[in-house]
Write a protein that holds these residues in place. Sequence first.
Motif, mmCIF file in Angstrom:
data_model
loop_
_atom_site.group_PDB
_atom_site.id
_atom_site.type_symbol
_atom_site.label_atom_id
_atom_site.label_comp_id
_atom_site.label_asym_id
_atom_site.label_seq_id
_atom_site.Cartn_x
_atom_site.Cartn_y
_atom_site.Cartn_z
ATOM 1 N N GLN A 15 0.794 -1.088 -0.136
ATOM 2 C CA GLN A 15 0.008 0.112 0.033
ATOM 3 C C GLN A 15 1.019 1.222 -0.010
ATOM 4 O O GLN A 15 0.404 2.216 -0.714
ATOM 5 N N GLN A 16 1.995 1.277 0.831
ATOM 6 C CA GLN A 16 3.082 2.451 0.587
ATOM 7 C C GLN A 16 3.289 2.637 -0.580
ATOM 8 O O GLN A 16 3.484 3.734 -1.085
ATOM 9 N N ILE A 17 3.868 1.409 -1.342
ATOM 10 C CA ILE A 17 4.573 1.632 -2.806
ATOM 11 C C ILE A 17 3.100 2.088 -3.683
ATOM 12 O O ILE A 17 3.638 3.047 -4.538
ATOM 13 N N LYS A 18 2.040 1.615 -3.674
ATOM 14 C CA LYS A 18 0.861 2.157 -4.535
ATOM 15 C C LYS A 18 0.529 3.483 -4.242
ATOM 16 O O LYS A 18 0.546 4.352 -5.079
ATOM 17 N N ASN A 19 0.447 3.891 -2.846
ATOM 18 C CA ASN A 19 0.107 5.222 -2.680
ATOM 19 C C ASN A 19 1.231 6.274 -3.141
ATOM 20 O O ASN A 19 0.903 7.293 -3.649
ATOM 21 N N GLN A 20 2.609 6.064 -3.097
ATOM 22 C CA GLN A 20 3.730 6.743 -3.294
ATOM 23 C C GLN A 20 3.730 7.139 -4.923
ATOM 24 O O GLN A 20 3.913 8.065 -5.517
ATOM 25 N N ILE A 21 3.254 5.846 -5.858
ATOM 26 C CA ILE A 21 3.393 5.992 -7.300
ATOM 27 C C ILE A 21 2.094 7.004 -7.564
ATOM 28 O O ILE A 21 2.279 7.927 -8.401
ATOM 29 N N ILE A 22 0.989 6.794 -7.026
ATOM 30 C CA ILE A 22 -0.345 7.789 -7.224
ATOM 31 C C ILE A 22 0.263 9.149 -6.919
ATOM 32 O O ILE A 22 -0.172 9.973 -7.698
ATOM 33 N N ARG A 23 0.946 9.426 -5.758
ATOM 34 C CA ARG A 23 1.183 10.594 -5.415
ATOM 35 C C ARG A 23 2.254 11.232 -6.423
ATOM 36 O O ARG A 23 2.070 12.271 -6.834
ATOM 37 N N GLY A 24 3.110 10.343 -6.823
ATOM 38 C CA GLY A 24 4.042 10.761 -7.895
ATOM 39 C C GLY A 24 3.252 11.286 -9.314
ATOM 40 O O GLY A 24 3.935 12.288 -9.790
ATOM 41 N N ILE A 25 2.445 10.441 -9.751
ATOM 42 C CA ILE A 25 1.789 10.919 -10.940
ATOM 43 C C ILE A 25 1.216 12.173 -10.606
ATOM 44 O O ILE A 25 1.197 13.065 -11.507
ATOM 45 N N ALA A 26 0.379 12.551 -9.339
ATOM 46 C CA ALA A 26 -0.504 13.617 -9.086
ATOM 47 C C ALA A 26 0.238 14.691 -9.075
ATOM 48 O O ALA A 26 0.209 15.882 -9.623
ATOM 49 N N LEU A 27 1.815 14.705 -8.480
ATOM 50 C CA LEU A 27 2.489 15.693 -8.412
ATOM 51 C C LEU A 27 3.519 16.043 -9.493
ATOM 52 O O LEU A 27 4.228 17.089 -10.006
ATOM 53 N N GLY A 28 3.355 15.124 -10.580
ATOM 54 C CA GLY A 28 4.220 15.474 -12.049
ATOM 55 C C GLY A 28 5.625 14.709 -11.874
ATOM 56 O O GLY A 28 6.291 15.103 -12.655
ATOM 57 N N GLU A 29 5.882 14.155 -10.563
ATOM 58 C CA GLU A 29 7.037 13.491 -10.584
ATOM 59 C C GLU A 29 7.324 12.377 -11.466
ATOM 60 O O GLU A 29 8.219 11.768 -11.850
ATOM 61 N N LEU A 30 6.065 11.605 -11.698
ATOM 62 C CA LEU A 30 6.075 10.451 -12.622
ATOM 63 C C LEU A 30 5.306 11.107 -14.061
ATOM 64 O O LEU A 30 4.201 11.510 -13.703
ATOM 65 N N LYS A 31 5.722 10.907 -15.117
ATOM 66 C CA LYS A 31 5.301 11.396 -16.361
ATOM 67 C C LYS A 31 4.504 10.242 -16.949
ATOM 68 O O LYS A 31 5.012 9.130 -16.799
ATOM 69 N N LEU A 32 3.358 10.844 -17.791
ATOM 70 C CA LEU A 32 2.763 9.828 -18.428
ATOM 71 C C LEU A 32 3.410 9.135 -19.612
ATOM 72 O O LEU A 32 4.321 9.854 -20.028
ATOM 73 N N GLY A 33 3.560 8.028 -19.593
ATOM 74 C CA GLY A 33 4.371 7.276 -20.631
ATOM 75 C C GLY A 33 5.829 6.741 -19.867
ATOM 76 O O GLY A 33 6.636 6.084 -20.622
ATOM 77 N N GLU A 34 6.095 7.180 -18.608
ATOM 78 C CA GLU A 34 7.340 6.833 -17.985
ATOM 79 C C GLU A 34 7.572 5.467 -17.425
ATOM 80 O O GLU A 34 6.500 5.078 -17.077
ATOM 81 N N ASP A 35 8.460 4.822 -17.799
ATOM 82 C CA ASP A 35 8.764 3.510 -17.485
ATOM 83 C C ASP A 35 8.907 3.433 -15.975
ATOM 84 O O ASP A 35 9.769 4.304 -15.411
ATOM 85 N N LEU A 36 8.730 2.216 -15.312
ATOM 86 C CA LEU A 36 8.848 1.893 -13.989
ATOM 87 C C LEU A 36 9.758 0.951 -13.799
ATOM 88 O O LEU A 36 10.010 0.027 -14.888
ATOM 89 N N PRO A 37 10.409 0.564 -12.689
ATOM 90 C CA PRO A 37 11.337 -0.498 -12.718
ATOM 91 C C PRO A 37 10.597 -1.814 -12.661
ATOM 92 O O PRO A 37 9.682 -2.015 -12.574
ATOM 93 N N SER A 38 11.393 -2.632 -13.410
ATOM 94 C CA SER A 38 10.757 -4.299 -13.451
ATOM 95 C C SER A 38 10.431 -4.557 -12.102
ATOM 96 O O SER A 38 10.825 -3.949 -11.131
ATOM 97 N N VAL A 39 9.435 -5.577 -12.079
ATOM 98 C CA VAL A 39 8.980 -6.156 -10.606
ATOM 99 C C VAL A 39 10.212 -6.291 -9.780
ATOM 100 O O VAL A 39 10.352 -6.155 -8.888
ATOM 101 N N ARG A 40 11.102 -7.250 -10.476
ATOM 102 C CA ARG A 40 12.240 -7.800 -9.835
ATOM 103 C C ARG A 40 13.122 -6.699 -9.602
ATOM 104 O O ARG A 40 14.005 -6.710 -8.450
#
Length: 130
Positions: A15-40
């Motif tokens: 839940q911490q990871i999920k929350n931080q990714i959503i916040r990152g999108i909202a803040l513009g820290e994560l851009k649309l189309g930006e790659d995230l690290p692989s699961v591993r």
Amino acid sequence: MFLHIQFESEVPIYQQIKNQIIRGIALGELKLGEDLPSVRQLASDIGINFHTVNKVYNQLKQEGWVVIHRKSGVMINPELKVEKTPEYIEGLEELLKTVTAEAYLRGVTKEEFIQWIENNYAGYPLREGE
């Protein structure tokens, strides 16, 4: 994006990871189309089980925040259009009931509570028409 995981928190790691990714999108820290690290890779970087990251990515995919491609991996949904659905509103109202009740019982005033919400909301970039 740099994640801050609190291993001693009552909030589950996924839940911490999920929350931080959503916040990152909202803040513009994560851009649309930006790659995230692989699961591993993300699991290794944080030092957690890869199944935990897989759970997060699958939840984010189901909610429309990310897309997953077998060959290119996970990316922020380049066509992100999450909507304010009745189900979302119902879940939000339930969450707010609990948060509000706890704040009330801990002595947080209505004015303090509203100010915190306003301060948090003000931290996000304005959308068109706001």
